[in-house]
Motif scaffolding. Structure first.
Motif, PDB file in Angstrom:
ATOM      1  N   VAL A 158       1.703   9.722   1.557  1.00  0.00           N
ATOM      2  CA  VAL A 158       1.576  10.357   0.247  1.00  0.00           C
ATOM      3  C   VAL A 158       1.855  11.843   0.387  1.00  0.00           C
ATOM      4  N   THR A 159       2.649  12.382  -0.534  1.00  0.00           N
ATOM      5  CA  THR A 159       2.835  13.822  -0.634  1.00  0.00           C
ATOM      6  C   THR A 159       2.212  14.259  -1.957  1.00  0.00           C
ATOM      7  N   ILE A 203       1.595   3.314  -9.157  1.00  0.00           N
ATOM      8  CA  ILE A 203       2.029   4.651  -8.744  1.00  0.00           C
ATOM      9  C   ILE A 203       2.601   5.408  -9.943  1.00  0.00           C
ATOM     10  N   PRO A 236       7.293   6.629  -6.951  1.00  0.00           N
ATOM     11  CA  PRO A 236       7.322   5.656  -5.852  1.00  0.00           C
ATOM     12  C   PRO A 236       8.562   5.879  -4.984  1.00  0.00           C
ATOM     13  N   PHE A 250       2.848   9.516 -10.338  1.00  0.00           N
ATOM     14  CA  PHE A 250       3.512   9.802  -9.076  1.00  0.00           C
ATOM     15  C   PHE A 250       4.882   9.127  -9.035  1.00  0.00           C
ATOM     16  N   TYR A 284       0.831  -1.194   0.000  1.00  0.00           N
ATOM     17  CA  TYR A 284       0.000   0.000   0.000  1.00  0.00           C
ATOM     18  C   TYR A 284       0.872   1.253   0.000  1.00  0.00           C
ATOM     19  N   SER A 285       0.269   2.412  -0.213  1.00  0.00           N
ATOM     20  CA  SER A 285       0.953   3.697  -0.063  1.00  0.00           C
ATOM     21  C   SER A 285       0.930   4.040   1.423  1.00  0.00           C
ATOM     22  N   SER A 286       2.080   3.977   2.061  1.00  0.00           N
ATOM     23  CA  SER A 286       2.137   4.200   3.504  1.00  0.00           C
ATOM     24  C   SER A 286       2.106   5.678   3.869  1.00  0.00           C
ATOM     25  N   THR A 313       4.597  12.058  -4.444  1.00  0.00           N
ATOM     26  CA  THR A 313       5.318  10.853  -4.032  1.00  0.00           C
ATOM     27  C   THR A 313       4.438   9.937  -3.203  1.00  0.00           C
ATOM     28  N   HIS A 314       4.552   8.653  -3.464  1.00  0.00           N
ATOM     29  CA  HIS A 314       3.877   7.628  -2.660  1.00  0.00           C
ATOM     30  C   HIS A 314       4.943   6.697  -2.093  1.00  0.00           C
TER      31      HIS A 314
END
Length: 81
Positions: free
Chosen positions: A9-10, A41, A48, A46, A5-7, A13-14
């Motif tokens: 996110v900005t 991603i 990663p 985005f 998962y995406s822990s 960036t994921h």
């Protein structure tokens, strides 16, 4: 088996987070899951990002297998509350 998962996110960036049940480790499950998430991603425009502690050799090796490169290293401190 596992979850990826995406822990965090900005804007662009994921960070990738991953957990694999111990009985499925060393069978390619983590590699497959993380590759799917990284591809998604990138497909969505985005960047990663992979982050792990120095003593997490399995995570470090998985990141390298997926093509991530170490760009920096930082120190963290922990304390009990």
């Amino acid at each position: 088996m596992g979850v990826c998962y995406s822990s965090f996110v900005t804007e662009d960036t994921h960070a990738i987070g991953i957990e694999t049940l111990s009985k499925y480790q060393n069978r390619g499950v983590g590699t497959h899951l993380a590759a799917l998430v990284a591809e998604d991603i990138l497909t969505n425009g985005f960047t990663p990002y992979w982050d792990c502690s120095l003593d997490n050799e399995a995570s470090r090796k998985l990141a390298l297998r997926l093509g991530f490169q170490q760009i920096h290293q930082y120190k963290c401190s922990a304390f009990s509350i």
